[in-house]
Design a protein around this motif. Structure first.
Motif, mmCIF file in Angstrom:
data_model
loop_
_atom_site.group_PDB
_atom_site.id
_atom_site.type_symbol
_atom_site.label_atom_id
_atom_site.label_comp_id
_atom_site.label_asym_id
_atom_site.label_seq_id
_atom_site.Cartn_x
_atom_site.Cartn_y
_atom_site.Cartn_z
ATOM 1 N N GLN A 1 39.706 51.065 49.866
ATOM 2 C CA GLN A 1 39.923 49.885 49.032
ATOM 3 C C GLN A 1 39.302 48.631 49.641
ATOM 4 O O GLN A 1 38.635 47.851 48.954
ATOM 5 C CB GLN A 1 41.435 49.664 48.829
ATOM 6 N N SER B 1 37.715 43.964 39.061
ATOM 7 C CA SER B 1 38.477 44.303 40.270
ATOM 8 C C SER B 1 39.323 45.553 40.052
ATOM 9 O O SER B 1 39.462 46.391 40.945
ATOM 10 C CB SER B 1 39.371 43.128 40.669
ATOM 11 N N SER B 2 39.876 45.680 38.855
ATOM 12 C CA SER B 2 40.678 46.856 38.546
ATOM 13 C C SER B 2 39.826 48.119 38.550
ATOM 14 O O SER B 2 40.226 49.150 39.101
ATOM 15 C CB SER B 2 41.333 46.677 37.169
ATOM 16 N N TYR C 1 36.730 39.264 35.116
ATOM 17 C CA TYR C 1 36.879 39.321 36.575
ATOM 18 C C TYR C 1 38.068 40.171 37.024
ATOM 19 O O TYR C 1 37.913 41.025 37.910
ATOM 20 C CB TYR C 1 36.927 37.900 37.144
ATOM 21 N N PRO C 2 39.269 40.013 36.464
ATOM 22 C CA PRO C 2 40.340 40.945 36.846
ATOM 23 C C PRO C 2 40.047 42.377 36.431
ATOM 24 O O PRO C 2 40.463 43.325 37.114
ATOM 25 C CB PRO C 2 41.577 40.389 36.116
ATOM 26 N N SER D 1 28.778 43.597 37.656
ATOM 27 C CA SER D 1 29.432 42.475 38.337
ATOM 28 C C SER D 1 28.406 41.486 38.871
ATOM 29 O O SER D 1 28.621 40.261 38.830
ATOM 30 C CB SER D 1 30.294 43.006 39.490
ATOM 31 N N GLN E 1 36.221 46.547 47.817
ATOM 32 C CA GLN E 1 36.451 45.164 47.400
ATOM 33 C C GLN E 1 35.584 44.202 48.206
ATOM 34 O O GLN E 1 35.086 43.198 47.675
ATOM 35 C CB GLN E 1 37.936 44.809 47.572
ATOM 36 N N SER F 1 32.752 41.736 46.688
ATOM 37 C CA SER F 1 32.760 40.295 46.977
ATOM 38 C C SER F 1 31.427 39.834 47.553
ATOM 39 O O SER F 1 30.945 38.739 47.237
ATOM 40 C CB SER F 1 33.893 39.974 47.956
ATOM 41 N N SER G 1 39.011 49.087 42.090
ATOM 42 C CA SER G 1 40.164 49.672 42.766
ATOM 43 C C SER G 1 40.360 51.132 42.355
ATOM 44 O O SER G 1 40.680 51.989 43.183
ATOM 45 C CB SER G 1 41.418 48.859 42.443
ATOM 46 N N THR H 1 28.987 39.598 44.773
ATOM 47 C CA THR H 1 29.309 38.423 43.969
ATOM 48 C C THR H 1 28.787 37.153 44.627
ATOM 49 O O THR H 1 28.247 36.258 43.957
ATOM 50 C CB THR H 1 30.829 38.330 43.777
#
Length: 228
Positions: A123, A111-112, A107-108, A9, A127, A131, A115, A134
């Protein structure tokens, strides 16, 4: 596994931020893009991006699986940045922009994966950490690419910074290829069971309730002889 996900990421965000901040100035200065060219380019690539995210993401996941789709998006990121660097005309930039919309599916997926690799109680922490990484990558990416451009524009060529970005994305592709989806899910399940076990132990250690004892009167009323 979460370390691999975080590193992947980080590389992806670093290159993406550099692309967003530098590509417009690059193609305007070196490939003669003007306002109408930008308008058409953004309109078409934006439409392709909407179709990708809204209609094609789920079919791609069913066809390739989340892991290999993520690997494909990273590899596509390497290819489209290489096209930025070696293109000598507008057609190459058009092709690169269209391919970049497939890259953005990463990107999704990231995140998946994040998770799935954390329990319910973790969680927010996972996350948030993702972030933060990132944001750090988004700050470092343009600095690295601008420095590369300044040192190579008059020697190797102005597109060298995107070739370097392509190499970074390719390294990220290798890293995410080692992700194991099953292990991420197992780790999250183990953390969840551990959390439930701790909650049960806390319940066993609590002192017995005195509610029933307090419901009884502390002083029993005495009966009169007539009542007896």
């Amino acid at each position: 596994m979460m370390r691999l996900l975080t590193i992947g990421s980080f590389f992806s965000s670093m290159v993406f931020s550099a692309d967003v901040n530098l590509i417009i100035f690059y193609i305007e200065a070196h490939l003669n893009f003007r306002d109408k060219d930008f308008a058409r380019l953004f309109f078409v690539s934006g439409g392709v991006g909407i179709v990708m995210q809204a209609f094609l993401l789920q079919p791609f996941i069913k066809c390739l699986g989340e892991k290999w789709l993520l690997v494909a998006t990273f590899l596509c990121g390497s290819i489209h940045n290489l096209l930025y660097g070696i293109s000598k005309d507008k057609k190459g930039i058009w092709a690169a922009f269209i391919l970049s919309q497939f890259t953005h599916l990463s990107y999704p997926l990231l995140s998946s994966f994040a998770s799935k690799g954390a329990s319910e109680s973790e969680q927010g922490q996972v996350q948030g950490a993702l972030s933060a990484m990132t944001a750090l990558a988004a700050a470092l990416g343009p600095i690295l690419m601008q420095s590369t451009y300044d040192h190579t524009k008059d020697t190797i060529g102005p597109g060298t910074m995107f070739v370097v970005a392509s190499l970074i994305y390719f390294i990220g592709t290798i890293i995410v290829s080692f992700l194991q989806v099953d292990k991420l899910s197992v780790t999250a399940d183990e953390d969840r069971r551990t959390s439930d076990s701790d909650d049960n132990e806390e319940g066993l250690l609590q002192p017995p309730s005195t509610t029933n004892a307090l419901e009884e009167p502390l002083i029993q009323p005495q009966r009169s002889p007539e009542e007896e």
